[in-house]
Design an enzyme around this catalytic site. Structure first.
Site, PDB file in Angstrom:
ATOM      1  N   ASP A  52      23.832  55.202  37.783  1.00  0.00           N
ATOM      2  CA  ASP A  52      23.249  54.211  37.283  1.00  0.00           C
ATOM      3  C   ASP A  52      24.492  53.416  36.557  1.00  0.00           C
ATOM      4  O   ASP A  52      25.024  53.842  35.535  1.00  0.00           O
ATOM      5  CB  ASP A  52      21.939  54.238  36.260  1.00  0.00           C
ATOM      6  CG  ASP A  52      21.444  52.768  35.718  1.00  0.00           C
ATOM      7  OD1 ASP A  52      22.258  51.961  35.734  1.00  0.00           O
ATOM      8  OD2 ASP A  52      20.230  53.172  35.373  1.00  0.00           O
ATOM      9  N   LYS A 109      36.843  49.703  34.426  1.00  0.00           N
ATOM     10  CA  LYS A 109      37.353  50.574  33.436  1.00  0.00           C
ATOM     11  C   LYS A 109      37.263  52.072  33.669  1.00  0.00           C
ATOM     12  O   LYS A 109      38.519  52.702  33.527  1.00  0.00           O
ATOM     13  CB  LYS A 109      36.522  50.421  32.071  1.00  0.00           C
ATOM     14  CG  LYS A 109      37.001  51.047  30.910  1.00  0.00           C
ATOM     15  CD  LYS A 109      36.337  50.859  29.631  1.00  0.00           C
ATOM     16  CE  LYS A 109      36.880  51.782  28.612  1.00  0.00           C
ATOM     17  NZ  LYS A 109      35.809  52.167  27.472  1.00  0.00           N
ATOM     18  N   SER A 125      30.781  38.165  42.678  1.00  0.00           N
ATOM     19  CA  SER A 125      30.238  37.267  41.835  1.00  0.00           C
ATOM     20  C   SER A 125      29.004  36.473  42.926  1.00  0.00           C
ATOM     21  O   SER A 125      28.150  37.225  43.385  1.00  0.00           O
ATOM     22  CB  SER A 125      31.268  36.387  41.282  1.00  0.00           C
ATOM     23  OG  SER A 125      31.840  35.646  42.568  1.00  0.00           O
TER      24      SER A 125
HETATM   25  N1  NAP Z   1      22.206  38.236  49.088  1.00  0.00           N
HETATM   26  C1  NAP Z   1      22.562  36.961  48.280  1.00  0.00           C
HETATM   27  O1  NAP Z   1      21.940  35.995  48.718  1.00  0.00           O
HETATM   28  C2  NAP Z   1      23.520  36.914  47.222  1.00  0.00           C
HETATM   29  C3  NAP Z   1      23.906  35.635  46.801  1.00  0.00           C
HETATM   30  C4  NAP Z   1      24.917  35.687  45.855  1.00  0.00           C
HETATM   31  C5  NAP Z   1      25.477  37.022  45.471  1.00  0.00           C
HETATM   32  N2  NAP Z   1      24.992  38.154  45.710  1.00  0.00           N
HETATM   33  C6  NAP Z   1      25.332  39.222  45.187  1.00  0.00           C
HETATM   34  O2  NAP Z   1      25.742  40.051  45.911  1.00  0.00           O
HETATM   35  C7  NAP Z   1      25.546  41.401  45.627  1.00  0.00           C
HETATM   36  C8  NAP Z   1      25.210  42.405  46.514  1.00  0.00           C
HETATM   37  O3  NAP Z   1      23.840  41.883  46.714  1.00  0.00           O
HETATM   38  P1  NAP Z   1      23.099  42.293  47.817  1.00  0.00           P
HETATM   39  O4  NAP Z   1      22.457  40.796  48.461  1.00  0.00           O
HETATM   40  O5  NAP Z   1      23.672  43.131  48.751  1.00  0.00           O
HETATM   41  O6  NAP Z   1      21.671  42.881  47.267  1.00  0.00           O
HETATM   42  P2  NAP Z   1      21.026  44.452  47.367  1.00  0.00           P
HETATM   43  O7  NAP Z   1      20.931  44.816  48.736  1.00  0.00           O
HETATM   44  O8  NAP Z   1      19.721  44.311  46.533  1.00  0.00           O
HETATM   45  O9  NAP Z   1      21.971  45.304  46.655  1.00  0.00           O
HETATM   46  C9  NAP Z   1      22.218  45.408  45.270  1.00  0.00           C
HETATM   47  C10 NAP Z   1      22.406  46.740  44.980  1.00  0.00           C
HETATM   48  O10 NAP Z   1      22.740  46.947  43.568  1.00  0.00           O
HETATM   49  C11 NAP Z   1      22.309  48.606  43.361  1.00  0.00           C
HETATM   50  N3  NAP Z   1      22.040  48.435  41.878  1.00  0.00           N
HETATM   51  C12 NAP Z   1      21.202  47.647  41.161  1.00  0.00           C
HETATM   52  N4  NAP Z   1      21.343  48.139  39.869  1.00  0.00           N
HETATM   53  C13 NAP Z   1      22.109  49.347  39.736  1.00  0.00           C
HETATM   54  C14 NAP Z   1      22.390  49.996  38.768  1.00  0.00           C
HETATM   55  N5  NAP Z   1      21.820  49.964  37.511  1.00  0.00           N
HETATM   56  N6  NAP Z   1      23.475  51.002  39.089  1.00  0.00           N
HETATM   57  C15 NAP Z   1      23.740  51.090  40.543  1.00  0.00           C
HETATM   58  N7  NAP Z   1      23.327  50.365  41.279  1.00  0.00           N
HETATM   59  C16 NAP Z   1      22.555  49.405  41.112  1.00  0.00           C
HETATM   60  C17 NAP Z   1      20.922  48.750  44.267  1.00  0.00           C
HETATM   61  O11 NAP Z   1      20.755  49.876  44.492  1.00  0.00           O
HETATM   62  P3  NAP Z   1      19.780  50.726  43.744  1.00  0.00           P
HETATM   63  O12 NAP Z   1      18.393  49.979  43.579  1.00  0.00           O
HETATM   64  O13 NAP Z   1      19.746  51.918  44.395  1.00  0.00           O
HETATM   65  O14 NAP Z   1      20.416  51.040  42.591  1.00  0.00           O
HETATM   66  C18 NAP Z   1      21.520  47.600  45.395  1.00  0.00           C
HETATM   67  O15 NAP Z   1      21.840  48.694  46.397  1.00  0.00           O
HETATM   68  C19 NAP Z   1      25.044  41.269  44.296  1.00  0.00           C
HETATM   69  O16 NAP Z   1      26.006  41.451  43.132  1.00  0.00           O
HETATM   70  C20 NAP Z   1      24.498  40.050  44.507  1.00  0.00           C
HETATM   71  O17 NAP Z   1      24.058  39.520  42.911  1.00  0.00           O
HETATM   72  C21 NAP Z   1      24.076  37.887  46.618  1.00  0.00           C
END
Ligand code: NAP
Length: 231
Positions: A52, A109, A125
């Site tokens: 986490d 870090k 981002s």
């Molecule tokens: N998809 C979009 O349209 C979009 C647009 C702009 C930016 N982004 C950014 O792209 C990044 C990747 O997102 P994604 O679209 O690939 O979504 P995603 O599949 O939901 O991936 C997010 C990941 O973050 C992990 N996570 C959440 N809380 C956590 C914690 N406390 N500790 C460790 N891991 C944690 C989740 O895994 P667990 O639940 O297993 O922890 C999940 O695997 C994110 O930063 C998102 O804000 C996405």
């Protein structure tokens, strides 16, 4: 990259999983990290770990137990809805910041002391960092913070390279729970408004992370992979 160790926090789903698969396909040792266990059918060649990113002691322990690594990629992010200022839940906003902003800071870090000086950190981002959309205040401010974090760390941690990928709309679980039909309708509607005529897929993003890991002349960059969404 064949001998490189790559850690992808957020690597068990969405964009992070595509980055992990891409790096593993190129021959790197990859450790995909998230809070949950690996989903069924997980590729055997990609190691997994549970962490986490809001737990600083756990992040510190994870990197000290792992030891040397070459590249850190962080794609972990919270699922957070839209709310205009009057309806904003400030505590929920703080929790989101703790994952997306302070989580990336903690990871950088704690990993920095173990990262090869020839290696890299790539943070994540999002398009809303530089596109003002009513109701997207929390996402906008988190993403903007990460972009200047990347640039600041690129100078502080040099010669280690630090970059940021800014995704636009990418079809992942980040969109929340919905039926396949609703997901397709949302993708079609959002995609039709973009210059490229479609939303992104995780593999589109993985190419950018791969470039930033490998191009030794890139640091302090923010790479937009958004189908022209910022235009
Ligand atoms: N998809 C979009 O349209 C979009 C647009 C702009 C930016 N982004 C950014 O792209 C990044 C990747 O997102 P994604 O679209 O690939 O979504 P995603 O599949 O939901 O991936 C997010 C990941 O973050 C992990 N996570 C959440 N809380 C956590 C914690 N406390 N500790 C460790 N891991 C944690 C989740 O895994 P667990 O639940 O297993 O922890 C999940 O695997 C994110 O930063 C998102 O804000 C996405």
């Amino acid at each position: 990259m064949k001998q490189a160790t790559v850690v992808v926090i957020g690597g068990l789903s969405g964009i992070g999983r595509a980055v992990a698969e891409r790096a593993a396909a190129e021959g790197a040792r990859v450790i995909a990290v998230g809070r949950r266990a690996a989903p069924p059918g997980w590729p055997a060649q990609i190691e997994t770990a549970t962490l986490d990113i809001t737990d600083e002691a756990a992040v510190e322990r994870f990197f000290s137990e792992l030891g040397a690594l070459d590249h850190l990629v962080v794609t972990s992010g919270p699922v957070i809805g839209s709310a205009k200022l009057a309806e904003l839940d400030v505590n929920a906003a703080k929790e989101a910041f703790d994952v997306k902003v302070f989580g990336q800071l903690r990871a950088a870090k704690q990993a920095a002391r173990y990262l090869a000086r020839t290696g890299s950190i790539t943070l994540t981002s999002g398009l809303l960092a530089r596109k003002a959309v009513p109701g997207a205040l929390v996402k906008a401010t988190m993403n903007a913070a990460i972009e200047i974090m990347g640039k600041t760390l690129a100078k502080e941690l040099a010669p280690l390279r630090v970059n940021v990928v800014s995704p636009g709309m990418v079809e992942t679980g980040m969109w929340g729970e919905m039926s396949d039909e609703d997901r397709q309708a949302l993708a079609a509607k959002a995609g039709s408004g973009l210059p490229v005529g479609r939303v992104g897929q995780p593999a589109d993003l993985a190419q950018a992370y791969w470039l930033l890991m490998n191009n030794g002349f890139m640091t302090g960059a923010v790479v937009d992979v958004d189908g022209g969404g910022l235009l």
